[in-house]
Design a protein around this motif. Structure first.
Motif, PDB file in Angstrom:
ATOM      1  N   THR A  58      41.279  34.922  41.312  1.00 30.42           N
ATOM      2  CA  THR A  58      42.285  35.843  41.849  1.00 30.42           C
ATOM      3  C   THR A  58      42.005  37.230  41.290  1.00 30.42           C
ATOM      4  N   ALA A  63      44.034  38.281  51.185  1.00 26.22           N
ATOM      5  CA  ALA A  63      43.489  37.114  51.877  1.00 26.22           C
ATOM      6  C   ALA A  63      43.785  37.186  53.375  1.00 26.22           C
ATOM      7  N   SER A  70      41.644  39.843  55.054  1.00 25.00           N
ATOM      8  CA  SER A  70      40.285  39.343  55.236  1.00 25.00           C
ATOM      9  C   SER A  70      40.207  38.432  56.451  1.00 25.00           C
ATOM     10  N   ARG A  71      41.210  37.586  56.608  1.00 28.56           N
ATOM     11  CA  ARG A  71      41.243  36.686  57.768  1.00 28.56           C
ATOM     12  C   ARG A  71      41.228  37.459  59.075  1.00 28.56           C
ATOM     13  N   ILE A 104      46.104  31.115  48.661  1.00 26.40           N
ATOM     14  CA  ILE A 104      45.054  31.972  49.219  1.00 26.40           C
ATOM     15  C   ILE A 104      44.133  31.159  50.129  1.00 26.40           C
ATOM     16  N   ASN A 118      43.809  31.083  55.554  1.00 23.50           N
ATOM     17  CA  ASN A 118      42.899  31.048  56.699  1.00 23.50           C
ATOM     18  C   ASN A 118      43.256  29.922  57.674  1.00 23.50           C
TER      19      ASN A 118
END
Length: 257
Positions: A89, A102, A105-106, A157, A161
């Motif tokens: 992290t 996170a 980023s997805r 995290i 996704n």
């Protein structure tokens, strides 16, 4: 439904066969423990599935895709989450900010942000933190969290996704016994609720026998046994090369041995 299918997977390093003709399947919603003594080939096998290593031979099929040799980020985008033996992290950020990173980023927004990142994905981030019991810590820095709480954040995290497959490398390493079982019980519940396949490596046999639906045992790079907790506990070869008598390991909750 078969989610992950490993067939005749092999890998060698300078003539040493680290993984030798290994095959197994993982179903959606199933927790599969990949275990074995040190040097068995667990990490090598795990890293080939994740894309950190390219297989020498064999196939890796995930959700209908051939992922052998693909880059980790491309495998991740297909729906594969990952946690690490040493929790990863951003200690300089809050728990909420870690979750927002996170989610950014997805959405592939890390390099093309417009406006303030602080407002991005906040509601979804809080929902994910609620799943792992960490909403009360949302504004705390990850640097000041207890290690068990950091592991919960890392799990959240990995869930950002919306993975179909979750790879967990020594998920309970460094944790106290109660924390270990709480984390894996939480993982098992989420896997069943969300129909996520979970593949994990683990040295804590109380965790393995209490929570794994299926076990795959490696020794010197080869698969020597697979089955449920009862079958593995009573397998003479596994007891000889890895478990010893196996008498100290409690059965899985609800199991009749």
């Amino acid at each position: 439904m078969t989610l992950l299918s490993i067939a005749r997977l092999s890998k060698s390093f300078d003539g040493v066969q680290a993984v030798d003709d290994v095959s197994f399947d993982l179903e959606a919603g199933q927790l599969l423990a990949l275990i074995g003594p040190n040097g068995a080939g667990k990490s090598t096998c795990f890293n080939m599935i994740n894309g950190q290593l390219k297989p020498g031979a064999g196939t890796i099929r995930f959700d209908g895709h051939d992922i052998a040799g693909m880059r980790p980020r491309n495998i991740w985008r297909l729906g594969v989450g990952r946690t690490f033996q040493i929790a990863a992290t951003f200690n300089s950020m809050t728990v909420l900010e870690n979750m927002q990173m996170a989610l950014l980023s997805r959405e592939r927004r890390i390099y093309r942000l417009f406006g303030r990142a602080a407002s991005c994905g906040k509601d979804e981030a809080m929902t994910l933190l609620d799943l792992v019991g960490m909403t009360a810590h949302a504004q705390r820095s990850c640097a000041v969290l207890a290690y068990g709480d950091v592991k919960r954040v890392e799990l959240a995290i990995a869930l950002a996704n919306n993975p179909k497959l979750l790879l967990m490398d020594e998920p309970t390493a460094g944790m106290a016994p109660q924390e270990r079982n709480e984390l894996m019980a939480l993982t098992a519940r989420l896997a069943k609720e969300r129909n996520i396949g979970v593949l994990f490596t683990e040295h804590s046999m109380d965790v393995v026998f209490s929570h794994a639906d299926k076990l795959v045992v490696l020794a010197r790079g080869r698969l020597i046994a697979e089955g449920d907790a009862e079958a593995i506990r009573n397998d003479a070869r596994v007891r000889e090369v890895y478990l010893g008598t196996g008498a100290s390991f409690a059965p899985r909750a609800g199991a009749t041995l």
